[in-house]
Design a protein around this motif. Structure first.
Motif, PDB file in Angstrom:
ATOM      1  N   VAL A   1       0.716  -1.165   0.099  1.00  0.00           N
ATOM      2  CA  VAL A   1      -0.036  -0.149   0.151  1.00  0.00           C
ATOM      3  C   VAL A   1       0.767   1.136   0.035  1.00  0.00           C
ATOM      4  O   VAL A   1       0.650   2.207  -0.831  1.00  0.00           O
ATOM      5  N   LEU A   2       2.095   1.066   0.727  1.00  0.00           N
ATOM      6  CA  LEU A   2       2.886   2.572   0.745  1.00  0.00           C
ATOM      7  C   LEU A   2       3.532   2.812  -0.638  1.00  0.00           C
ATOM      8  O   LEU A   2       3.615   3.890  -1.179  1.00  0.00           O
TER       9      LEU A   2
ATOM     10  N   GLU B   1       3.815   5.292  -6.173  1.00  0.00           N
ATOM     11  CA  GLU B   1       3.171   4.938  -7.705  1.00  0.00           C
ATOM     12  C   GLU B   1       2.362   6.138  -7.883  1.00  0.00           C
ATOM     13  O   GLU B   1       1.728   6.337  -8.951  1.00  0.00           O
ATOM     14  N   GLY B   2       1.745   6.811  -6.867  1.00  0.00           N
ATOM     15  CA  GLY B   2       0.652   8.015  -7.049  1.00  0.00           C
ATOM     16  C   GLY B   2      -1.015   7.186  -7.260  1.00  0.00           C
ATOM     17  O   GLY B   2      -1.649   8.126  -7.673  1.00  0.00           O
ATOM     18  N   TYR B   3      -1.098   6.269  -6.949  1.00  0.00           N
ATOM     19  CA  TYR B   3      -2.352   5.499  -6.825  1.00  0.00           C
ATOM     20  C   TYR B   3      -3.297   6.204  -5.582  1.00  0.00           C
ATOM     21  O   TYR B   3      -2.828   6.397  -4.768  1.00  0.00           O
ATOM     22  N   SER B   4      -4.407   6.392  -5.922  1.00  0.00           N
ATOM     23  CA  SER B   4      -5.265   6.858  -4.837  1.00  0.00           C
ATOM     24  C   SER B   4      -5.828   5.598  -3.984  1.00  0.00           C
ATOM     25  O   SER B   4      -5.713   4.482  -4.540  1.00  0.00           O
ATOM     26  N   HIS B   5      -6.353   5.811  -3.056  1.00  0.00           N
ATOM     27  CA  HIS B   5      -6.873   4.930  -2.056  1.00  0.00           C
ATOM     28  C   HIS B   5      -8.015   4.051  -2.675  1.00  0.00           C
ATOM     29  O   HIS B   5      -8.022   2.896  -2.241  1.00  0.00           O
ATOM     30  N   LYS B   6      -8.750   4.625  -3.367  1.00  0.00           N
ATOM     31  CA  LYS B   6      -9.915   4.174  -4.002  1.00  0.00           C
ATOM     32  C   LYS B   6      -9.249   2.965  -5.134  1.00  0.00           C
ATOM     33  O   LYS B   6      -9.917   1.836  -5.140  1.00  0.00           O
TER      34      LYS B   6
ATOM     35  N   ILE C   1      -6.160   1.835  -5.133  1.00  0.00           N
ATOM     36  CA  ILE C   1      -5.622   0.795  -4.446  1.00  0.00           C
ATOM     37  C   ILE C   1      -6.604  -0.411  -3.889  1.00  0.00           C
ATOM     38  O   ILE C   1      -6.504  -1.542  -4.117  1.00  0.00           O
ATOM     39  N   ALA C   2      -7.675   0.173  -3.433  1.00  0.00           N
ATOM     40  CA  ALA C   2      -8.706  -0.859  -2.881  1.00  0.00           C
ATOM     41  C   ALA C   2      -9.302  -1.905  -4.005  1.00  0.00           C
ATOM     42  O   ALA C   2      -9.402  -2.779  -3.942  1.00  0.00           O
ATOM     43  N   ASP C   3      -9.601  -0.950  -5.190  1.00  0.00           N
ATOM     44  CA  ASP C   3     -10.039  -1.816  -6.430  1.00  0.00           C
ATOM     45  C   ASP C   3      -8.791  -3.104  -6.700  1.00  0.00           C
ATOM     46  O   ASP C   3      -9.128  -3.803  -6.998  1.00  0.00           O
ATOM     47  N   MET C   4      -7.509  -2.640  -6.658  1.00  0.00           N
ATOM     48  CA  MET C   4      -6.525  -3.164  -7.187  1.00  0.00           C
ATOM     49  C   MET C   4      -6.329  -4.582  -6.298  1.00  0.00           C
ATOM     50  O   MET C   4      -5.996  -5.755  -6.815  1.00  0.00           O
TER      51      MET C   4
ATOM     52  N   THR D   1      -9.553   0.356   4.408  1.00  0.00           N
ATOM     53  CA  THR D   1      -8.476  -0.714   4.817  1.00  0.00           C
ATOM     54  C   THR D   1      -7.145  -0.051   4.172  1.00  0.00           C
ATOM     55  O   THR D   1      -6.285  -0.084   4.720  1.00  0.00           O
ATOM     56  N   SER D   2      -7.221   0.506   3.128  1.00  0.00           N
ATOM     57  CA  SER D   2      -5.947   1.123   2.406  1.00  0.00           C
ATOM     58  C   SER D   2      -5.564   2.125   3.213  1.00  0.00           C
ATOM     59  O   SER D   2      -4.238   2.231   3.350  1.00  0.00           O
ATOM     60  N   ARG D   3      -6.480   3.063   3.734  1.00  0.00           N
ATOM     61  CA  ARG D   3      -6.087   4.156   4.154  1.00  0.00           C
ATOM     62  C   ARG D   3      -5.475   3.853   5.689  1.00  0.00           C
ATOM     63  O   ARG D   3      -4.445   4.280   5.946  1.00  0.00           O
TER      64      ARG D   3
END
Length: 240
Positions: free
Chosen positions: A180-181, A187-192, A194-197, A204-206
């Protein structure tokens, strides 16, 4: 690990088992990737003589010279990306090879919208994530416990985490925190996204990111890379 000459395209393979043949157009030509260790290989000609557009057009035509030039130009950076996600160097090499197979097989989908390198990087990152998701330990490490009492800062900090010492410290984090870090801060992905990935909740990502920051700060202080702040402020904010 070895370069399997018997496998179409000369990809770097481990324990290759012959499967039902795929159309020849799917594979890279035999000369696309060098038949040498994928990390120790260096181009014989250090001067890049092909433009990015020439490389792209050549790869679309399955030209070996263009494919080799693309690999030589971008594989060192992409290996660094894989290494941040991988358990060890060997796993990083495997992710790199699998990622470039996808790059060559999907290159016709690049629409010249955005940077070509960024497009390659996204494929490599998704390849790393897909590999990690196959790992049972990774799935177990993505817990749903939320951190309390720590302020979450919605900001990216690529400058600090790119340093070699910091990267090695990040690798000491549990795989869930580390992933996640890497995705959020580097990499600059949003938490949304990341959650999808990762097939998890956005909260949970946050939480994973917040806890990863705290744990990384403790590691950096312990290794005397970072001084313990006198005030209760985020070390991310202190290095802005």
């Amino acid at each position: 690990m070895y370069w399997s000459k018997g496998f179409p395209g000369g990809y770097c393979q481990k324990n290759y088992v012959k499967k039902k043949p795929k159309p020849a157009s799917f594979f890279i030509s035999n000369a696309a990737l060098p038949h040498k260790n994928c990390l120790n290989y260096r181009a014989t000609n250090p001067v890049n003589i092909m433009t990015e557009e020439a490389i792209l057009q050549g790869c679309l035509k399955n030209e070996a010279a263009a494919q080799r030039e693309l690999y030589n130009r971008y594989s060192p950076k992409m290996l660094a990306v894989c290494y941040r996600f991988a358990h060890n160097r060997e796993d990083a090499e495997d992710m790199l090879q699998e990622g470039f197979i996808k790059v060559f097989s999907q290159i016709h989908t690049f629409l010249n919208k955005g940077a070509f390198e960024g497009w390659i990087r996204r494929i490599i990152v998704h390849t790393c994530i897909n590999n990690l998701k196959k790992n049972k330990r990774f799935n177990e490490s993505l817990d749903i416990v939320h951190a309390h009492g720590i302020q979450v800062r919605e900001e990216s900090v690529p400058s600090i985490v790119q340093a070699k010492q910091i990267v090695e410290c990040i690798r000491l984090l549990p795989i869930g925190y580390r992933t996640v870090l890497n995705l959020y801060a580097i990499e600059g992905y949003s938490h949304k996204e990341i959650a999808d990935m990762l097939d998890i909740e956005e909260s949970t990502s946050r939480s994973q990111y917040t806890r990863a920051k705290q744990m990384l700060e403790d590691i950096l202080i312990k290794k005397k890379i970072l001084q313990k702040p006198r005030e209760k402020t985020s070390w991310f904010a202190a290095i802005r």
